[in-house]
Write a protein that holds these residues in place. Structure first.
Motif, PDB file in Angstrom:
ATOM      1  N   GLU A  91       1.095  -1.359   0.127  1.00  0.00           N
ATOM      2  CA  GLU A  91       0.152  -0.166  -0.229  1.00  0.00           C
ATOM      3  C   GLU A  91       1.136   1.629  -0.061  1.00  0.00           C
ATOM      4  O   GLU A  91       0.374   2.388  -0.386  1.00  0.00           O
ATOM      5  CB  GLU A  91      -1.045  -0.180   1.339  1.00  0.00           C
ATOM      6  CG  GLU A  91      -2.484  -1.078   1.546  1.00  0.00           C
ATOM      7  CD  GLU A  91      -1.421  -2.372   1.566  1.00  0.00           C
ATOM      8  OE1 GLU A  91      -0.528  -2.392   1.846  1.00  0.00           O
ATOM      9  OE2 GLU A  91      -3.092  -3.475   1.350  1.00  0.00           O
ATOM     10  N   ILE A  94       0.996   3.321  -3.517  1.00  0.00           N
ATOM     11  CA  ILE A  94      -0.193   4.177  -3.986  1.00  0.00           C
ATOM     12  C   ILE A  94      -0.313   5.695  -2.695  1.00  0.00           C
ATOM     13  O   ILE A  94       0.534   7.051  -3.741  1.00  0.00           O
ATOM     14  CB  ILE A  94      -1.532   3.724  -3.724  1.00  0.00           C
ATOM     15  CG1 ILE A  94      -2.171   5.054  -4.786  1.00  0.00           C
ATOM     16  CG2 ILE A  94      -1.877   3.855  -2.589  1.00  0.00           C
ATOM     17  CD1 ILE A  94      -2.049   5.378  -5.163  1.00  0.00           C
ATOM     18  N   LEU A  95       0.102   4.991  -1.605  1.00  0.00           N
ATOM     19  CA  LEU A  95       0.922   6.402  -1.057  1.00  0.00           C
ATOM     20  C   LEU A  95       1.763   6.768  -0.854  1.00  0.00           C
ATOM     21  O   LEU A  95       1.586   8.603  -1.197  1.00  0.00           O
ATOM     22  CB  LEU A  95       0.807   5.889   0.654  1.00  0.00           C
ATOM     23  CG  LEU A  95      -0.420   5.514   1.362  1.00  0.00           C
ATOM     24  CD1 LEU A  95      -0.494   4.757   2.811  1.00  0.00           C
ATOM     25  CD2 LEU A  95      -1.548   5.902   1.592  1.00  0.00           C
ATOM     26  N   ARG A 108     -13.958  10.767  -6.246  1.00  0.00           N
ATOM     27  CA  ARG A 108     -14.344   9.228  -6.555  1.00  0.00           C
ATOM     28  C   ARG A 108     -15.952   9.440  -6.734  1.00  0.00           C
ATOM     29  O   ARG A 108     -16.986   9.516  -5.883  1.00  0.00           O
ATOM     30  CB  ARG A 108     -14.195   8.768  -5.318  1.00  0.00           C
ATOM     31  CG  ARG A 108     -12.659   8.856  -4.880  1.00  0.00           C
ATOM     32  CD  ARG A 108     -12.512   8.111  -3.658  1.00  0.00           C
ATOM     33  NE  ARG A 108     -11.233   7.765  -3.968  1.00  0.00           N
ATOM     34  CZ  ARG A 108     -10.216   6.620  -3.296  1.00  0.00           C
ATOM     35  NH1 ARG A 108     -10.958   5.884  -1.927  1.00  0.00           N
ATOM     36  NH2 ARG A 108      -9.558   6.078  -2.957  1.00  0.00           N
ATOM     37  N   ARG A 136     -11.881  13.795  -1.770  1.00  0.00           N
ATOM     38  CA  ARG A 136     -11.566  13.351  -0.729  1.00  0.00           C
ATOM     39  C   ARG A 136     -10.021  14.286  -0.251  1.00  0.00           C
ATOM     40  O   ARG A 136      -9.421  14.018  -1.801  1.00  0.00           O
ATOM     41  CB  ARG A 136     -11.370  11.727  -0.703  1.00  0.00           C
ATOM     42  CG  ARG A 136     -10.019  11.278  -0.281  1.00  0.00           C
ATOM     43  CD  ARG A 136      -9.929  10.150  -0.122  1.00  0.00           C
ATOM     44  NE  ARG A 136      -9.402   9.372   0.573  1.00  0.00           N
ATOM     45  CZ  ARG A 136      -8.604   7.694   0.610  1.00  0.00           C
ATOM     46  NH1 ARG A 136      -8.115   7.109   0.065  1.00  0.00           N
ATOM     47  NH2 ARG A 136      -7.420   7.372   1.309  1.00  0.00           N
ATOM     48  N   TYR A 143      -3.169  10.051   7.809  1.00  0.00           N
ATOM     49  CA  TYR A 143      -2.748   9.404   7.104  1.00  0.00           C
ATOM     50  C   TYR A 143      -1.020   9.968   7.049  1.00  0.00           C
ATOM     51  O   TYR A 143      -0.516   8.863   7.270  1.00  0.00           O
ATOM     52  CB  TYR A 143      -3.195   9.242   5.718  1.00  0.00           C
ATOM     53  CG  TYR A 143      -3.990   8.116   4.988  1.00  0.00           C
ATOM     54  CD1 TYR A 143      -5.253   8.725   5.746  1.00  0.00           C
ATOM     55  CD2 TYR A 143      -3.801   7.277   4.439  1.00  0.00           C
ATOM     56  CE1 TYR A 143      -6.112   7.332   5.378  1.00  0.00           C
ATOM     57  CE2 TYR A 143      -5.147   6.327   4.044  1.00  0.00           C
ATOM     58  CZ  TYR A 143      -6.326   6.777   4.303  1.00  0.00           C
ATOM     59  OH  TYR A 143      -7.114   6.045   4.161  1.00  0.00           O
TER      60      TYR A 143
END
Ligand code: IPM
Ligand code: MG
Length: 370
Positions: A91, A94-95, A108, A136, A143
């Motif tokens: 993951e 993508i972060l 989205r 978003r 995060y």
């Protein structure tokens, strides 16, 4: 024909590579039929990159992403990499891209296409025609906030820490994206927070209100607590048009909104950075569905979300509205014609696999462009 549009394609893991293959066919179709060609490079991300390069997103991939006009991303993760240390998770691919490219605005959409209205778990009369857009924030909040980590206290007991933090500037820039979008749609924006509990939420609400008052007085802004929004989405989703949320609430609510449509395999997304003086911005496009390891490699995944992500790319990165619409129409036609991948099956429709779906979309494109 010059290939001046540079794309970096990162298929990633699970069903990513197989649905991306169908996009490549659409890209080829465009160079044959629309005289638009792309210079397409491929790279590794997520588990695939961990296996081959020892990191979920190498420095080189970040540099190539920065050099591209747009990144088309598949999905990352899978059971094979589940046990890895936290700093080596797929993951992070993508972060890292979101953060290093400054991709702060994650768009989205959640739409219910007419032929798929029965795929939703909600009653048709509640979801028919649903067309909402979640904006978003995607480079801030909990995060990335510091301090974070797990520490052991003097008593030998551990403490897990994450920090929700938003600066005024971070809120302003993403709010502007949401207000702009709302202005171009129904003129209604709902901003989400937990201002009743969180200090960052109080600031969020105040700053979004200030931006609205100063720059978008024509847009009707309302504020809603995140928990209430979840309830409202599940009971009366069509009251919303554009929803603005921070990173974590946006993550949760966008999954909920996607589930309402009953067709996760249909939904694309765009993540945009700030435009530079020449109007160019970094941008990444990815389907909402994940890597779906349970069906990976079987040739049954729905390629529509990945193909529609490419349509969003054409619209947002290259201003190619007509071509984007063409692809969206081709997908709708195929569905209206009764072809379905397993995830969106309904009585009276024909079940097909990934590549037959891709072919059917190409055939519709041929017809539409004839
Ligand atoms: C998403 C995903 C990611 C997120 C994961 C894969 C890190 O859930 O894009 O919504 O939480 O942002
Ligand atoms: Mg998510």
């Amino acid at each position: 024909m010059t290939a001046n549009k540079k794309l970096l394609v990162l298929p990633g893991d699970g069903i990513g590579p197989e649905v991306m293959r169908e996009v490549r066919r659409v890209v080829d179709w465009m160079s044959r039929r629309r005289s638009v060609s792309f210079q397409v490079e491929e790279g590794l991300v997520g588990g695939a990159a961990l296996d081959a390069e020892g990191t979920p997103c190498s420095d080189e991939t970040v540099e190539r992403a920065k050099a591209a006009d747009a990144v088309l991303f598949g999905s990352v993760g899978g059971p094979k990499w589940d046990g890895l240390p936290f700093d080596r998770r797929p993951e992070l691919g993508i972060l890292r891209l979101r953060q290093e490219l400054g991709l702060f605005a994650n768009l989205r959409p959640a739409t219910v296409l007419d032929p798929l209205v029965s795929a939703s778990s909600l009653k048709p009369e509640v979801v028919r025609g649903l067309d909402l857009m979640i904006v978003r924030e995607s480079t801030g909040g909990i995060y990335f906030g510091e301090p974070r980590g797990i520490e052991t206290g003097a008593d030998g007991k551990r403490r897990g820490i994450d920090t929700e933090v938003y600066t005024e500037d971070e809120i302003v820039r993403v709010a502007r994206v949401a207000f702009e979008l709302a202005r171009g749609r129904s003129g209604k924006l709902t901003s989400i927070d937990k201002a009743n509990v969180m200090q960052s939420g109080r600031l969020w609400r105040a700053v979004v209100g200030e931006v609205g008052k100063a720059e978008f007085p024509d847009v009707q802004l309302s504020n809603m607590y995140a928990d209430n929004c979840a309830m409202q989405l599940a009971s009366n989703p069509r009251q919303f048009d554009v929803i603005l949320a921070g990173n974590l609430f946006g993550d949760l609510l966008s999954d909920l909104a996607a589930a309402l449509t009953g067709s996760l395999g249909m939904l694309p997304s765009a993540t945009l950075g700030a435009p530079d003086a020449a109007g160019r911005r970094h941008a990444l496009y990815e389907p909402i569905h994940g890597s779906a390891p349970d069906i990976a490699g079987k040739g049954i995944a729905n390629p529509c979300a990945q193909i529609l992500s490419f349509a969003m790319l054409l619209r947002w990165s290259f201003g190619m509205e007509e071509d984007a619409r063409l692809i969206e129409q081709a997908v709708e036609k195929v569905l209206a014609g009764g072809l379905r991948t397993a995830d969106i099956m309904a009585a009276g429709t024909a079940r097909v696999g990934t590549s037959v779906m891709g072919e059917a979309i190409l055939r519709e494109l041929d017809k539409l462009a004839a």
